[in-house]
Scaffold this motif. Structure first.
Motif, PDB file in Angstrom:
ATOM      1  N   SER A 184       0.423  -1.436  -0.049  1.00  0.00           N
ATOM      2  CA  SER A 184      -0.002  -0.300   0.166  1.00  0.00           C
ATOM      3  C   SER A 184       0.682   1.001  -0.446  1.00  0.00           C
ATOM      4  N   ASN A 185       0.280   2.204  -0.565  1.00  0.00           N
ATOM      5  CA  ASN A 185       1.213   3.627  -0.384  1.00  0.00           C
ATOM      6  C   ASN A 185       1.084   4.249   0.860  1.00  0.00           C
ATOM      7  N   LEU A 186       1.859   3.914   1.762  1.00  0.00           N
ATOM      8  CA  LEU A 186       2.264   3.945   2.969  1.00  0.00           C
ATOM      9  C   LEU A 186       3.366   4.235   3.291  1.00  0.00           C
ATOM     10  N   SER A 187       3.671   5.235   4.275  1.00  0.00           N
ATOM     11  CA  SER A 187       5.679   5.689   4.806  1.00  0.00           C
ATOM     12  C   SER A 187       5.892   4.107   5.110  1.00  0.00           C
ATOM     13  N   ARG A 188       7.282   4.632   5.269  1.00  0.00           N
ATOM     14  CA  ARG A 188       7.912   3.301   5.572  1.00  0.00           C
ATOM     15  C   ARG A 188       7.525   2.677   7.051  1.00  0.00           C
ATOM     16  N   HIS A 189       7.491   3.589   7.623  1.00  0.00           N
ATOM     17  CA  HIS A 189       7.336   3.476   8.902  1.00  0.00           C
ATOM     18  C   HIS A 189       5.573   4.161   9.172  1.00  0.00           C
ATOM     19  N   HIS A 190       4.520   4.052   9.496  1.00  0.00           N
ATOM     20  CA  HIS A 190       3.159   4.367   9.144  1.00  0.00           C
ATOM     21  C   HIS A 190       2.936   4.706  10.199  1.00  0.00           C
ATOM     22  N   ALA A 191       2.502   3.674  11.432  1.00  0.00           N
ATOM     23  CA  ALA A 191       2.656   3.793  12.583  1.00  0.00           C
ATOM     24  C   ALA A 191       1.945   2.861  13.726  1.00  0.00           C
ATOM     25  N   THR A 192       2.205   2.674  14.673  1.00  0.00           N
ATOM     26  CA  THR A 192       2.503   1.681  15.808  1.00  0.00           C
ATOM     27  C   THR A 192       2.059   1.406  17.063  1.00  0.00           C
ATOM     28  N   ILE A 193       1.089   0.182  16.900  1.00  0.00           N
ATOM     29  CA  ILE A 193       0.485  -0.068  17.785  1.00  0.00           C
ATOM     30  C   ILE A 193       1.308  -0.852  18.863  1.00  0.00           C
TER      31      ILE A 193
END
Length: 222
Positions: free
Chosen positions: A67-76
């Motif tokens: 998907s068109n996401l940042s390399r590290h888009h979010a953290t859970i």
């Protein structure tokens, strides 16, 4: 019955030993493929460099989606009995922008960028483990049906209070941590590599769990 991983017996024997710091794939006959993720922190991002050896992760993310996401888009992150979402790029949680960090509630919808949607659930109050499912079509390189963020245990059975719903199973199976090992048990008669395991047996990479109308394989993933 039977859509297990093509991993050969020799490969399975040479896999890493069981420990609670490693992650696993559950290949469940007639149900699908689930990632059982044991770490407290899950980094989500876009795909890695071409030729990456892992079908699920990248250099920057533990879960790398096509998907068109940042390399590290979010953290859970799991903290005690709670889960938090930290945004490093545009994220909506329940349609509200996440500017820093937000506490996740059961049945939360997470939208990363414009079109990548994940569903967060905690199916039962009897466990602090949680699930992530792919609401949009975006997947890692290897197709998954979902992810169990396993804190204490992972419940498999026919009802909706299980982490993995196996509609046609006659009973339930619990996968749980004990020290640095992962084990399984059940009230019904089950076997691990054809040895009786109803009272509890250690799951080792590549082992086969079977019983009346159920069968799954436990595979280590790097």
């Amino acid at each position: 019955m039977g859509f297990f991983s093509p991993t050969s017996r020799d490969d399975r024997q040479s896999a890493a030993p069981t420990d609670a710091g490693t992650n696993y794939l559950l290949w469940i006959d007639g149900v699908g493929t689930w990632l059982v993720y044991l770490q407290e922190t899950l980094r989500i991002g876009g795909p890695g460099k071409p030729g990456s050896s892992s079908p699920l992760r990248s250099e920057w993310a533990d879960l790398a989606l096509l998907s068109n996401l940042s390399r590290h888009h979010a953290t859970i992150t799991r903290s005690g009995e709670s889960y938090y979402l930290e945004a490093h790029a545009p994220v909506l949680c329940q349609e509200h922008p996440v500017n820093d960090r937000v506490l996740l509630s059961d049945r939360a919808t997470l939208k990363l960028n414009q079109d990548t949607i994940l569903s967060f659930t905690q199916p039962t109050a009897l466990s602090t483990s949680a699930c992530l499912e792919f609401t949009s079509f975006h997947q890692p390189q290897q197709r998954l049906d979902g992810i169990v963020l396993m804190a204490d245990n992972c419940l498999l059975g026919a009802t909706g209070e299980n982490h993995i719903v196996c509609k046609n199973w006659p009973g339930s199976v619990v996968i749980y941590r004990q020290g640095d090992q992962v084990l399984c048990r059940s009230r019904q008669e089950i076997y691990v590599n054809e040895e009786p395991a109803s009272q509890g047996a250690v799951l080792t990479p590549g082992c086969l769990v079977s019983g009346p109308e159920l069968r799954f394989r436990w595979e280590v993933i790097v």
